[in-house]
Each structure stands twice: as structure tokens, then as C-alpha cells.
Design a protein around this motif. Structure first.
Motif, PDB file in Angstrom:
ATOM      1  N   ALA A 121     113.136  -6.386  13.628  1.00 35.00           N
ATOM      2  CA  ALA A 121     113.430  -5.873  12.353  1.00 35.00           C
ATOM      3  C   ALA A 121     114.465  -6.906  12.813  1.00 35.00           C
ATOM      4  N   LYS A 122     114.310  -7.945  13.855  1.00 40.44           N
ATOM      5  CA  LYS A 122     114.970  -9.084  14.125  1.00 40.44           C
ATOM      6  C   LYS A 122     114.716 -10.432  13.904  1.00 40.44           C
ATOM      7  N   VAL A 123     113.010 -10.077  13.567  1.00 45.63           N
ATOM      8  CA  VAL A 123     112.137 -11.782  13.460  1.00 45.63           C
ATOM      9  C   VAL A 123     112.038 -11.836  11.482  1.00 45.63           C
ATOM     10  N   LEU A 124     111.579 -10.472  10.766  1.00 44.83           N
ATOM     11  CA  LEU A 124     110.784  -9.963   9.855  1.00 44.83           C
ATOM     12  C   LEU A 124     111.542 -10.653   8.491  1.00 44.83           C
ATOM     13  N   ALA A 125     111.015 -12.143   8.532  1.00 42.62           N
ATOM     14  CA  ALA A 125     111.906 -12.734   6.988  1.00 42.62           C
ATOM     15  C   ALA A 125     111.499 -11.390   5.409  1.00 42.62           C
ATOM     16  N   ILE A 161     109.576  -7.436  24.768  1.00 38.85           N
ATOM     17  CA  ILE A 161     108.551  -7.074  23.160  1.00 38.85           C
ATOM     18  C   ILE A 161     109.393  -8.912  22.477  1.00 38.85           C
ATOM     19  N   GLY A 162     110.668  -8.853  22.521  1.00 36.22           N
ATOM     20  CA  GLY A 162     111.737  -9.806  21.333  1.00 36.22           C
ATOM     21  C   GLY A 162     110.823 -11.028  22.005  1.00 36.22           C
ATOM     22  N   PRO A 163     111.113 -11.569  22.948  1.00 37.09           N
ATOM     23  CA  PRO A 163     110.317 -13.087  23.073  1.00 37.09           C
ATOM     24  C   PRO A 163     108.664 -13.329  22.857  1.00 37.09           C
ATOM     25  N   ALA A 164     108.047 -12.384  23.484  1.00 36.14           N
ATOM     26  CA  ALA A 164     106.997 -11.261  22.772  1.00 36.14           C
ATOM     27  C   ALA A 164     106.143 -12.036  21.088  1.00 36.14           C
ATOM     28  N   LEU A 165     107.296 -11.223  20.327  1.00 35.75           N
ATOM     29  CA  LEU A 165     106.931 -11.573  19.138  1.00 35.75           C
ATOM     30  C   LEU A 165     107.271 -12.959  18.416  1.00 35.75           C
ATOM     31  N   GLN A 166     108.694 -13.561  19.531  1.00 26.08           N
ATOM     32  CA  GLN A 166     108.450 -14.552  18.840  1.00 26.08           C
ATOM     33  C   GLN A 166     107.477 -16.160  18.607  1.00 26.08           C
ATOM     34  N   ARG A 167     106.762 -15.795  20.435  1.00 30.45           N
ATOM     35  CA  ARG A 167     105.837 -15.926  20.466  1.00 30.45           C
ATOM     36  C   ARG A 167     104.909 -15.982  19.689  1.00 30.45           C
TER      37      ARG A 167
END
Length: 548
Positions: free
Chosen positions: A374-378, A515-521
Motif C-alpha cells: 500500500a505504501k508504494v502503489l500509485a 519486504i518494503g525495500p524489495a518491492l521498491q527494487r
């Protein structure tokens, strides 16, 4: 041109007139003239590694663009491999045209390679399944296929061609009318529905996939907002009211459906997802009255009694219903306390979930993944679900900000849709994030089509919830029998390495803070990238047995 080089030219020219931009296929000699026609018409040919992905991509194209999708399958096994995709399109009401090859007419009955009479396989899962009459009729036959697919209620059409007909010269075909006339709803039926709304104290409005497919999203939202009706979306109805809207009470679904006195279902079948049309009866409440609204009479429920129903173009229906509500003097103040109660229940559910969305549990709780996503979805991200338990969490915790941004297999529940859907989503929404949520079971059906993403340069972020089991089967078997069989998968299987071997990127995540850093990568990579997240196999998505 007055005449086509061969019948494949005529078929593709008609397809292009109906808005087809991409032909999804897996190469086969029976359909070479269709490829040649696509080259002549400058139509994109996108080839995949399994025919099911071609049909799933065509279906997702139809659902995202609200124009027909096209899949071309070679004869015999090429066509049988596409059957599950056609069945999925049938249950979703997706206007997909599948064009197939067929052994030569001149050799028919003598045992030619892959000789098979395909249309009977499709009769129960298509609006129409037939064989072109001749080379000369192929243009007209293809137009009949598209015209049938897009007419309400939309759905798939299968058409195959004798190989020698397809290679033969054929006349060009001029397409005259593309859009079917809208069906006007019965005003008396709308007046009856308005009367029921005026009498209700606890109404709920369900907005389903056909509201989106009918391009009725504006009319539906205006109707809900004007009359202050609490809304629960179903299927591609998700996003018709954006996340955070004060009428959106998805998280109070159990209370809404259990205690409503009137449920209006628009653009969705009264199937298992909606308790088969049985609402109310919870905590002493009487059964609710049910109104069913559909785009065509054939879609109105017959297995359960309804208090009223209406069929017609859904924009016209919502506009007409709004006028009828004004005439019936509907007063939203009558059920304002009900709306406030549902909003309060939804807010409490959201607040109660916050700890699990940030859980530090090891093994990883699936909800933590959705908290990080949810933090990275546009707002315009397309989110695709292909899986069981893991994707069920997505249905609950991913709330689209816009309509047309959610895809799942629909009521047929077919696993393996994911890669085909992802291919289509990347083509249909080239500037949006495309996120494919995979269960580890579902990954086994179509992961080889990452090769198609790589070859055609289609970056997609894939998130695999990897609990090493068939969760939808293991936990119920344990409950029923005290043991389970045929429910184990390899723990922490390296699906990410499959993706990297095919030319994409990926990594295995075993700790919640990774999880968060992996999603950003993954989003930053610009390539097909799979984040393979090891989740707790002891966690089962909480379900009830009522369907609501």
C-alpha cells in the motif's frame, strides 16, 4: 482494397475495424495467413509460451480497454489449450473473439494432422461457436463473431477456419455498424425499484463488473452519491468508488449483507460471491428484499426470488432510476443512521487490522505484504490477483483508487490467468504500475510466460506469496479429516530464480523488514521482477460458509 490476398487479410482487416490492436497467439501453421494479414495491417503480434496465456491476455485486454480482445490459436491442441481461457471469459462476460485453425476442408475426414471438430467443445461456454462457411464468407463470418461478442450481454465467440479456405483468395469485407443499440430499461420496473428504496431503512448497493464493462461508472457513482446509498463493489466494480469514499463500506460487508433490508445488485450475478442472492437474517434481522439490475434480460437471476428487477443499458438504468427516486420522494435521511453505522463498523475494522499490516511476525504474515504494498502503489496501478489464500487477502486489503484497475479470474476461479493478464495490462496501461499477485500454487501454471514478458520488453512487478502449500485445500482437509494429502509444495521454492533465468529479476524475502525495500527494487528495476516472499503456512485466510 477490393480483394484480399488471402482470407487471412480479410479476417484481420475486420478485426482491426473492431478496434483490435494486438493479436495474442502461439505460432502454428494452420493460422499463418492470419499472421500475414496482421503484418499487412500493421497489427501487433504478441506470441506467448502457452495458448492459455494468449486467451487470458485477450480477455484481460477486453476487461481493461472495454473493447474486444483477440486470440488466434492453431488447430487441435492449440485450441484445446485455450478452453479454460474461453470459459473464464464466458463467466466474466468478456468480449473475446478466438480465431482458430482447422484441418483442410479437402482432407476432412481422412485423418489430417490435428483434425478435430472444435466448435462443439465451445458451445456451452461461448455466445457462438462455428466454422467459417467458405473463403469468400470469412470477412462476414469474422464480423458476425465480433458483433456477437460485443452485444449485451458480452461474451466470447469461437470461430475456426478450414486451412485451405484461409489460404485461399477472398474478397475484402466492409464493416458497416460497430456499436449495438442500447437497450432501454422498463420505466415501470425502475419506478418499482425506487418505491422499494423509498421504503427501505437499511439499503445496500452492490456495483459489479458489468458497471465498468458497460462504461456506466459515472452514472453509477452519481446515483450512489445523489441518494447516499452505502456501496459494496464486486469484481471489477472495485474502484468505482475510490478508496476512502464515505459511501464505500466494503469493510463492513458482513454487517451490511447480514442486516440489510434491501440489497440492490447491479451488474453482477447473484452467485456464490453474493450468497446466491440471500441477504439479511443476521442477529434477528428479517431476510432482505433483493433487486437485481443487469445489462440484458438473460443475466437476471432466476434461481432466487427478487422483489424487483430491471434489464437494460446500465447508464440509462441508473439515470432513469435516479429520476424515479426523485418522483418517489426517496429521502436519504431515512437511512442515514444505517450508513453512519456501516461507516463506523468499516472504520473499526480498518483500525483493527493495522497491527497485522505492520506485523513483525517471523514467518511472515501475509497481511504484512499488503501493508508494505500500500505504501508504494500509485493511484493508477493495475493490480492482478492469481491465487487462493494469498490473493484473498488482496481482495480485502487492496482498495483501488480508480475504476478499471483490478483484475482477478472472476467467478470461474481459474488459476493461471496471471501472466496473460499481466501481459495485457502492460500493453493497455503502458505508463501505469502493473502488479501481479501470485500464490505459489498459481505460479506453477504460467510462470514460463515470464519469457514472453522479457522478449516483448514488458516490465511487471510480480509478488509471490510463498507458503509452500495449497492453502485452500490443506487447511480444510485438516479440519475435515485431521490430515491432508496432495496439498504440499516445496517450501521456499525459488520461483524468483526461474524469473532471473528467463531474463528478468527477482529475489527471495524471508524477513518482514526486507519486504518494503524489495518491492521498491522491483518497481525501480524496469524489468519483469518477482519478489518471492516466504509466508507462514499456518496462516489461513478467514472464510465463512455463506458466501457473504
Amino acid at each position: 482494397m477490393d480483394s484480399a490476398k488471402h482470407a487471412g487479410d480479410a479476417a484481420v482487416a475486420v478485426s482491426k475495424a473492431y478496434g483490435i490492436e494486438t493479436m495474442f497467439t502461439l505460432s502454428g501453421g494452420h493460422v499463418f495467413p492470419l499472421y500475414d494479414g496482421a503484418v499487412h495491417e500493421d497489427m501487433r503480434i504478441l506470441d506467448v509460451r502457452h495458448e492459455q496465456s494468449a486467451v487470458f491476455a485477450a480477455e484481460a485486454t477486453a476487461r481493461l480497454t472495454r473493447r474486444p480482445g483477440l486470440a488466434v490459436l492453431t488447430a487441435g491442441p492449440g485450441i484445446t489449450n485455450g478452453v479454460s481461457g474461453v470459459a473464464t471469459a464466458h463467466f466474466n462476460g468478456s468480449p473475446v473473439v478466438v480465431l482458430g485453425g482447422r484441418a483442410p476442408r479437402a482432407r476432412w475426414g481422412s485423418g489430417a494432422l490435428q483434425e478435430m471438430d472444435h466448435p462443439p467443445l465451445f458451445e456451452t461456454i461461448t455466445k457462438l461457436a462455428f466454422t467459417a462457411g467458405s473463403a469468400e464468407s470469412i470477412g462476414q463470418d469474422v464480423e458476425s463473431a465480433f458483433r456477437t461478442a460485443i452485444a449485451p450481454h458480452r461474451g466470447p465467440v469461437f470461430l475456426d477456419f478450414y486451412m485451405d479456405d484461409l489460404f485461399s483468395p477472398a474478397p475484402a469485407h466492409r464493416v458497416e455498424t460497430l456499436t449495438p443499440s442500447p437497450l432501454e430499461p422498463d420505466t415501470d420496473r425502475l419506478a418499482e425499484i425506487a418505491r422499494l428504496i423509498a421504503e427501505a431503512e437499511r439499503p445496500v448497493l452492490v456495483l459489479g463488473s458489468d458497471v465498468w464493462m458497460e462504461r456506466a461508472e459515472e452514472a453509477a457513482r452519481d446515483f450512489a452519491e445523489e441518494w447516499r446509498l452505502p456501496v459494496i463493489p464486486n469484481g471489477q466494480g472495485r474502484g468505482l468508488l475510490p478508496a476512502g469514499h464515505d459511501l464505500l463500506v466494503t469493510r463492513a460487508r458482513g454487517t451490511a449483507f447480514g442486516q440489510a433490508d434491501l440489497v440492490i445488485v447491479a451488474g453482477a450475478p447473484l452467485d456464490f460471491r453474493l450468497g446466491y442472492g440471500w441477504f439479511g437474517g443476521k442477529d434477528g434481522a428479517p431476510l432482505a428484499k433483493v433487486v437485481h439490475i443487469a445489462d440484458a434480460p438473460s443475466q437476471l437471476a432466476t434461481h432466487v426470488g427478487t422483489a424487483a428487477s430491471a434489464a437494460g443499458d446500465l447508464s440509462l438504468t441508473f439515470w432513469g432510476l435516479s429520476a424515479a427516486c426523485a418522483t418517489a420522494k426517496v429521502d436519504p435521511g431515512r437511512y442515514a443512521p444505517w450508513l453512519a453505522r456501516l461507516a463506523e463498523t468499516a472504520a473499526a475494522a480498518i483500525a483493527g487490522d493495522a497491527p497485522l499490516l505492520a506485523a513483525e511476525a517471523d514467518p511472515i504474515h501475509p497481511m504484512r505484504i499488503y501493508g508494505e504494498l500500500a505504501k508504494v502503489l500509485a493511484d493508477d496501478a493495475v493490480v492482478i490477483g492469481d491465487g487462493g489464500d494469498f490473493v484473498s487477502y488482496a481482495g480485502k486489503y487492496v482498495e483501488p483508487a480508480r475504476p478499471g484497475c483490478w483484475l482477478d479470474p472472476g467467478p470461474y476461479g481459474c488459476l493461471g490467468t496471471g501472466l496473460g493478464y499481466a501481459i495485457a495490462a502492460r500493453l493497455a496501461r503502458p505508463s501505469s504500475q502493473v502488479v501481479l499477485l501470485l500464490g505459489d500454487g498459481a505460479a506453477g501454471f504460467s510462470l514460463m510466460d515470464v519469457d514472453s514478458l522479457v522478449r516483448h520488453r514488458l516490465p511487471v512487478v510480480m509478488i509471490c506469496g510463498n507458503n509452500g502449500i495449497w492453502g485452500l485445500e490443506k487447511h480444510p482437509m485438516q479440519m475435515l479429516y485431521g490430515y491432508d494429502v496432495a496439498a504440499e509444495l516445496q517450501p521456499q521454492c525459488r520461483y524468483d530464480q526461474v524469473v532471473t533465468a528467463l531474463g528478468g529479476g527477482g529475489e527471495l524475502v524471508t524477513s518482514p523488514d526486507e519486504i518494503g525495500p524489495a518491492l521498491q527494487r522491483a518497481f525501480d528495476s524496469g524489468v519483469p521482477y518477482l519478489v518471492n516472499i516466504a509466508t507462514d503456512p499456518a496462516i489461513a485466510y478467514p472464510r465463512n460458509t455463506t458466501g457473504i
